[in-house]
Design an enzyme around this catalytic site. Structure first.
Site, PDB file in Angstrom:
ATOM      1  N   GLU A   9       2.854   5.800  10.051  1.00 27.59           N
ATOM      2  CA  GLU A   9       2.304   4.638  10.744  1.00 27.59           C
ATOM      3  C   GLU A   9       3.031   4.286  12.029  1.00 27.59           C
ATOM      4  O   GLU A   9       2.414   3.895  13.013  1.00 27.59           O
ATOM      5  CB  GLU A   9       2.327   3.379   9.854  1.00 27.59           C
ATOM      6  N   ASP A  82       2.672   4.646   4.214  1.00 28.13           N
ATOM      7  CA  ASP A  82       3.430   3.944   3.178  1.00 28.13           C
ATOM      8  C   ASP A  82       2.808   4.125   1.783  1.00 28.13           C
ATOM      9  O   ASP A  82       1.589   4.274   1.656  1.00 28.13           O
ATOM     10  CB  ASP A  82       3.501   2.442   3.493  1.00 28.13           C
ATOM     11  N   ASP A  84       1.473   2.568  -0.681  1.00 34.27           N
ATOM     12  CA  ASP A  84       0.758   1.440  -1.289  1.00 34.27           C
ATOM     13  C   ASP A  84      -0.729   1.553  -0.951  1.00 34.27           C
ATOM     14  O   ASP A  84      -1.167   2.541  -0.363  1.00 34.27           O
ATOM     15  CB  ASP A  84       1.338   0.102  -0.815  1.00 34.27           C
ATOM     16  N   GLU A  86      -2.576  -0.045   1.258  1.00 35.34           N
ATOM     17  CA  GLU A  86      -2.845   0.027   2.694  1.00 35.34           C
ATOM     18  C   GLU A  86      -2.519   1.415   3.229  1.00 35.34           C
ATOM     19  O   GLU A  86      -3.265   1.976   4.032  1.00 35.34           O
ATOM     20  CB  GLU A  86      -2.030  -1.040   3.438  1.00 35.34           C
ATOM     21  N   TYR A 299      11.403   1.085  -0.241  1.00 35.89           N
ATOM     22  CA  TYR A 299      10.170   0.425   0.220  1.00 35.89           C
ATOM     23  C   TYR A 299      10.146  -1.035  -0.204  1.00 35.89           C
ATOM     24  O   TYR A 299      10.426  -1.361  -1.357  1.00 35.89           O
ATOM     25  CB  TYR A 299       8.944   1.159  -0.330  1.00 35.89           C
ATOM     26  N   ARG A 301       7.691  -3.373  -0.244  1.00 28.24           N
ATOM     27  CA  ARG A 301       6.517  -4.016  -0.859  1.00 28.24           C
ATOM     28  C   ARG A 301       6.375  -3.479  -2.286  1.00 28.24           C
ATOM     29  O   ARG A 301       5.805  -2.424  -2.507  1.00 28.24           O
ATOM     30  CB  ARG A 301       5.258  -3.761  -0.040  1.00 28.24           C
ATOM     31  N   HIS A 345       6.389   1.158  -7.680  1.00 25.16           N
ATOM     32  CA  HIS A 345       7.579   1.642  -6.983  1.00 25.16           C
ATOM     33  C   HIS A 345       8.833   1.080  -7.631  1.00 25.16           C
ATOM     34  O   HIS A 345       8.776   0.208  -8.478  1.00 25.16           O
ATOM     35  CB  HIS A 345       7.551   1.201  -5.514  1.00 25.16           C
TER      36      HIS A 345
END
Length: 692
Positions: A9, A82, A84, A86, A299, A301, A345
């Site tokens: 990203e 990432d 997740d 998103e 990570y 989140r 995670h």
């Protein structure tokens, strides 16, 4: 020549990963999402199984062209966004746009950006997880259905620029409900009685417990008088002494919400700032040594408190070397799992506990270092032995009236050597009691009854609001920061003294939505919807059916609201001030940073000015002006002379209306984390006790 393209990203992430992969890999950044629903229209066909219409995000054309050209020149393309929902959606959109074969294992995920983690991740690429993609799509489409259908009604019935959202509206409702509780609160009187007693020459405090062994409430002064009369001049006799050993366990390592809460409490960070800095630490910092650029935390989140065996073992070795064998955690603790947690995670932890905060002082900014230290200390403490406290409880009898004194001291600090949750320092509050014995007669030094009144529930701080949203199952870790930012930008709530306060507009919007769309502001409904969407992610629910189930009733309510919701005119409240440019009455307007004064002659006259709040203190500089409360560009309160720019007196600390008794100079209130608010002189060393 490079034969593999890796797409992530951000440029920072691309730089860190590129260093580990070597010359055979080209690493490029998509700069976040590349496709989304159009802003100018709904972009969802409700008659065709909620089919979304995706378009290239404005400004991303050049990025996509660069990625497409790079993809043509290589044999393989890996998508390493990432780990997740998103990130999975970004990978899917890129695969669609670049025409990649989704039957191939294109997706690479890792929880930390370190050399070993990256190398291992690229050994095990996987297919794009369509359950994750559909879960992200379902949330995005659901938010679009709610926002793009209710918002136009609010524009028409109340005023332009308003919006409604699946998570944001129920959050505003919670703030409004809390304000209603406060306004309706009726304080109740109660009393306490404190006795200062002496044993073996040492003074300690004992508080009224009850009559005999029964706990008794003191609701009035008459109740207190009865107790005082019963005590009379009778001796204070120690009836019972209870000693025991108590273990205290550390808090678990951070998840997203607990990191946001603790950073607010300890570092005074806003939620958005915490996540921005955590992202920087995750994506990589140039350490300037042989390691170069490396991700410092895992990570950020996550809703899991899991820790890898590798990280546990590294922490164990560090604790043994730096604290000794007694401080090692002998058996792994089991943490109570939040029923809403996805557990996808690990917890947020340092990628290596061997990189201590002190070692990173020279390479991290002040705020980066403070957040890293918080994460590092919390993780290390979670892997340490429990603290052991000696506690003591003493029941004292005075003619049938029972007083109780409690005390504790740390026998073995354990994890408290490193970190204590919610505390400003690393010391356990200790309350020592002298070595009191049963049957002992105590000397009374002083007895003091105190009147109190029950307090209304406090307004939400950012930390408390996030904790409540998490407990209620509303939203998910990644949504908290943008949600809180949105409801402030829309003018639905204001942040005053670090507490959320609903605006008139926020209360009005909630009232209207409560009447016509009750499920949108219903906490239980919103939480159940989150669970249904989580079911999509887990592959046990169909995303189209979840949306259809919601939309059937929602569409009916939209029709009713269009016809029956009455238009509301928000009238500007007149002030007692007049415009110095045209003479018209000034009115109160609501802006992004709260209320301000504007000329009622708008648009012919566009004069505006801030609302002046005097604090009743004469300016010490010019001695003719008065001090007023002002706000900086960053919305921080400071104090200045109302004769500015003729007088340039300013102070971040609040001046008070009496002179220093020592030198007659200006006194100000100085806020300190540990001592609270102190009154200090701006000229000499005079200082009054905190909170005076």
């Amino acid at each position: 020549m490079a034969d593999t393209l890796v797409i992530v990203e951000s440029p920072a992430k691309a730089k860190t990963i590129g260093k580990y992969l070597g010359s055979k890999y080209i690493v490029k950044a998509s700069m976040g999402h590349v496709r989304d629903l159009p802003k100018s229209q709904m972009g969802v066909d409700v008659n065709q199984q909620f089919q979304p219409k995706y378009i290239t995000i404005r400004g991303k054309g050049d990025v996509l062209k660069t990625l497409k050209d790079a993809a043509k020149k290589v044999k393989k393309v890996y998508l390493a966004a990432d780990p997740d929902r998103e990130g999975e959606a970004i990978a899917w959109h890129l695969a669609q746009y670049l025409g990649l074969d989704m039957n191939q294992p294109l997706r690479v995920v890792f929880n930390e950006i370190t050399k070993d983690a990256i190398k291992e991740a690229f050994k095990h690429p996987r297919h794009i997880n369509m359950d994750l993609v559909n879960a992200q799509q379902a949330r995005r489409i659901l938010d679009r259905l709610v926002g793009y259908n209710i918002s136009p009604i609010l524009w028409k019935k109340i005023r332009k620029g308003l919006s409604a959202g699946r998570v944001q509206t129920v959050t505003v409702k919670m703030i409004v409900d809390r304000e209603r509780e406060i306004q309706q609160f009726i304080p109740e009187e109660y009393w306490t009685i404190s006795s200062m007693l002496i044993s073996k020459g040492k003074v300690f405090e004992a508080k009224f417990y009850g009559i005999g062994d029964e706990k008794t409430e003191l609701k009035s002064e008459a109740d207190v008088k009865k107790v005082i009369e019963q005590i009379g001049n009778h001796p204070y006799l120690v009836k019972k002494v209870t000693k025991r050993e108590r273990k205290r366990n550390p808090a678990p390592p951070f998840i997203t919400s607990s990191l946001q809460q603790e950073a607010a409490r300890k570092l005074n960070f806003r939620t958005a700032k915490t996540m921005r800095i955590a992202q920087e630490l995750y994506e990589g910092i140039d350490l300037g040594n042989k390691e170069g650029t490396v991700g410092l935390i895992t990570y950020m989140r996550t809703d899991s408190t899991r820790i890898s065996v590798t990280a546990q073992n590294e922490a164990k070795e560090y604790i043994l070397e730096n604290f000794g064998a007694d401080y090692i955690l002998t058996e792994q603790r089991t943490q109570a799992k939040n029923e809403n947690a996805q557990d996808a995670h690990e917890a947020i932890r340092p990628t290596s506990v061997l990189r201590t905060p002190d070692q990173l002082k020279e390479v991290l900014s002040r705020d980066q270092l403070r957040l890293y230290r918080l994460i590092w200390e919390r993780f290390l403490a979670s892997q340490m032995a429990s603290a052991v406290l000696d506690t003591m409880s003493v029941d004292i009898d005075v003619n049938g009236v029972t007083f109780r004194a409690t005390g504790s001291k740390v026998k073995f600090p354990g994890f408290m050597k490193v970190y204590i949750e919610g505390s400003d320092d690393n010391k356990e509050e200790e309350s020592f009691l002298p070595p009191i014995e049963e049957g002992e007669s105590l000397e009374l030094k002083e007895i003091e009854p105190t009147q109190h009144f029950t307090q209304p529930p406090p307004r939400y701080s950012e930390a408390r609001l996030i904790k409540t949203l998490e407990e209620q199952g509303i939203g998910r870790p990644s949504t908290y920061a943008p949600t809180l930012e949105t409801i402030q930008k829309r003018g639905y709530v204001a942040l005053e003294e670090k507490r959320f306060l609903p605006t008139e507009l926020g209360e009005l919007v909630v009232t209207m939505i409560e009447e016509f769309f009750p499920e949108i502001v219903d906490v239980e409904f919103t939480a159940n919807m989150e669970s249904d969407l989580d079911g999509v992610e887990e592959g046990i629910a169909d995303w189209v059916k979840v949306l259809d189930q919601f939309y059937q009733d929602f569409a009916k309510r939209l029709s009713v609201a269009e016809e029956q919701m009455e238009e509301v005119e928000i009238k500007d409240e007149e002030s007692d001030e007049f415009c110095e440019l045209c003479g018209s009455v000034m009115v109160y307007k609501l802006g992004r940073f709260g209320k301000f004064l504007a000329c009622s002659g708008f648009p012919d006259c566009r004069n505006t000015k801030p609302i002046v709040k005097e604090i009743g203190v004469k300016c010490p500089n010019c001695e003719t002006g008065s001090i007023i409360e002002r706000k900086s560009k960053k919305n921080r309160i400071f104090y200045g002379c109302n004769r500015y720019p003729d007088c340039d007196f300013v102070s971040w600390d609040k001046p008070i209306a009496r002179p220093c008794p020592k030198c007659s100079s200006l006194l100000v209130e100085k806020k300190r984390k540990k001592q609270g608010v102190s009154v200090v002189c701006t000229n000499c060393d005079y200082q009054e006790e905190a909170d005076s």
